[in-house]
Write an enzyme that holds these catalytic residues in place. Sequence first.
Site, PDB file in Angstrom:
ATOM      1  N   LYS A 110       0.837  -1.212   0.000  1.00 29.79           N
ATOM      2  CA  LYS A 110       0.000   0.000   0.000  1.00 29.79           C
ATOM      3  C   LYS A 110       0.863   1.250   0.000  1.00 29.79           C
ATOM      4  CE  LYS A 110      -4.365  -1.750   1.522  1.00 29.79           C
ATOM      5  NZ  LYS A 110      -4.715  -2.745   2.535  1.00 29.79           N
ATOM      6  N   LYS A 190      -8.263 -11.742 -14.120  1.00 24.11           N
ATOM      7  CA  LYS A 190      -8.926 -12.016 -12.835  1.00 24.11           C
ATOM      8  C   LYS A 190     -10.108 -11.061 -12.658  1.00 24.11           C
ATOM      9  CE  LYS A 190      -8.087 -11.549  -7.819  1.00 24.11           C
ATOM     10  NZ  LYS A 190      -8.880 -10.487  -7.295  1.00 24.11           N
ATOM     11  N   LYS A 193     -13.228  -5.823  -8.942  1.00 15.52           N
ATOM     12  CA  LYS A 193     -13.934  -4.552  -9.115  1.00 15.52           C
ATOM     13  C   LYS A 193     -12.993  -3.456  -9.585  1.00 15.52           C
ATOM     14  CE  LYS A 193     -14.165  -3.720  -4.108  1.00 15.52           C
ATOM     15  NZ  LYS A 193     -13.681  -5.058  -3.687  1.00 15.52           N
TER      16      LYS A 193
HETATM   17  P1  ADP Z   1     -11.759  -7.250  -5.703  1.00 17.16           P
HETATM   18  O1  ADP Z   1     -10.558  -7.838  -6.428  1.00 17.16           O
HETATM   19  O2  ADP Z   1     -12.973  -7.225  -6.587  1.00 17.16           O
HETATM   20  O3  ADP Z   1     -11.460  -5.920  -5.057  1.00 17.16           O
HETATM   21  P2  ADP Z   1     -11.602  -8.215  -3.015  1.00 17.16           P
HETATM   22  O4  ADP Z   1     -10.131  -8.015  -2.997  1.00 17.16           O
HETATM   23  O5  ADP Z   1     -12.479  -7.306  -2.222  1.00 17.16           O
HETATM   24  O6  ADP Z   1     -12.106  -8.254  -4.539  1.00 17.16           O
HETATM   25  O7  ADP Z   1     -11.867  -9.719  -2.625  1.00 17.16           O
HETATM   26  C1  ADP Z   1     -12.692 -10.161  -1.592  1.00 17.16           C
HETATM   27  C2  ADP Z   1     -12.605 -11.677  -1.537  1.00 17.16           C
HETATM   28  O8  ADP Z   1     -13.043 -12.290  -2.774  1.00 17.16           O
HETATM   29  C3  ADP Z   1     -11.160 -12.185  -1.316  1.00 17.16           C
HETATM   30  O9  ADP Z   1     -11.221 -13.224  -0.366  1.00 17.16           O
HETATM   31  C4  ADP Z   1     -10.730 -12.733  -2.661  1.00 17.16           C
HETATM   32  O10 ADP Z   1      -9.867 -13.846  -2.498  1.00 17.16           O
HETATM   33  C5  ADP Z   1     -12.039 -13.139  -3.328  1.00 17.16           C
HETATM   34  N1  ADP Z   1     -11.965 -12.886  -4.796  1.00 17.16           N
HETATM   35  C6  ADP Z   1     -11.998 -11.676  -5.392  1.00 17.16           C
HETATM   36  N2  ADP Z   1     -11.905 -11.777  -6.734  1.00 17.16           N
HETATM   37  C7  ADP Z   1     -11.806 -13.109  -7.017  1.00 17.16           C
HETATM   38  C8  ADP Z   1     -11.684 -13.882  -8.235  1.00 17.16           C
HETATM   39  N3  ADP Z   1     -11.665 -13.294  -9.422  1.00 17.16           N
HETATM   40  N4  ADP Z   1     -11.583 -15.226  -8.128  1.00 17.16           N
HETATM   41  C9  ADP Z   1     -11.608 -15.832  -6.918  1.00 17.16           C
HETATM   42  N5  ADP Z   1     -11.732 -15.162  -5.734  1.00 17.16           N
HETATM   43  C10 ADP Z   1     -11.827 -13.821  -5.754  1.00 17.16           C
END
Ligand code: ADP
Length: 321
Positions: A110, A190, A193
């Site tokens: 970060k 992947k 958001k």
């Molecule tokens: P984002 O990448 O959308 O910001 P987060 O980091 O908030 O998502 O992820 C929240 C949870 O969802 C985490 O435990 C993460 O491992 C899971 N997760 C997010 N995106 C994926 C994905 N594309 N495939 C599998 N698990 C995911």
Amino acid sequence: MRILSGIQPSGTIHIGNYFGMIKKMIESQNDGELFAFIASYHALTSVKDKELLEKNTFEAAVNFLALGMDPEKSTFWVQHHVKEVLELYWILSNHTSMGLLERAHSFKDKTARGIQANHGLFSYPVLMAADILLFDSNIVPVGKDQVQHVEMTRDIANSFNHSYNTDLFVMPKSKIDDVVATVPGTDGAKMSKSYNNTIDMFNTKKKIKKQVMGIVTDSKELDEAKDWAGCNVYSLCKLFMGEDELLTLQKRYETPGEGYGHFKLALLDKINEHFDPYVQKREELLNNPKKVHEILEYGASKARKIASAKMEIIRDTVGLI
Ligand code: ADP
Ligand code: TRP
């Protein structure tokens, strides 16, 4: 066996979050005693907007309840409703070296991205250790990025146990599930958001259709055979279809006559079929905030009982009588 996990309240959720984390957490209710909370204090490190934090916390609770979190079987609460965790955080701070926190990957990442570090962000892992140790957690299911925080929790717990010649804190183990591969987004990267490539779980039918129809494919024509193995639409279908359905779909790819639009509509049907039952439950909860607050208060009261009993022993151990 006690399983504990925290979820940061982060607005809209997509099917990557669902298959990567939420579904597993809900299913772990069958593996042991589940303690799950919405990490509202942790969210303060990134959300500095009152309305947004309130909204995201409420929606996270609604989403989890709609998706099958069972407040009777499990203990489900909002982190700041059980304030004992902050007292333990302070006590543990005195068993956490600066060097340990300076080595934390998430903190280093970060700050490397230019995020101004404050003390909250720096000491984030100590609060996470307090979450875990307060409830004598054995297993902590987490994503790869959080494994180091669980290791730090063990270091902190060891340092405390050693100082007071006790085995008061249970050593937690992280659990990462490699089985569900990363869910791909509409562009094949992947799903995240931050990449604007999501298929949302709870959005208008129109929006979800738009996201599905926007999945990137090659440009083969209707009268050509298509390659299912490398296709993003097919990869997403795998999340929703059983073996027989997938074999049928493979045949459809290999037989000229249909286009990607048809396969996308098949995927859309599966998505709707899968999430429709939850959509209805979610709407009911969204329209009944009183009920949601009651459920969360019930969870907090169960968690508080355990937390306050543990804190009494901890205070006694360190001489805060
Ligand atoms: P984002 O990448 O959308 O910001 P987060 O980091 O908030 O998502 O992820 C929240 C949870 O969802 C985490 O435990 C993460 O491992 C899971 N997760 C997010 N995106 C994926 C994905 N594309 N495939 C599998 N698990 C995911
Ligand atoms: N830091 C975790 C995340 O961002 C959330 C969290 C807070 C947590 N406290 C926890 C996870 C305790 C497991 C155990 O995903």
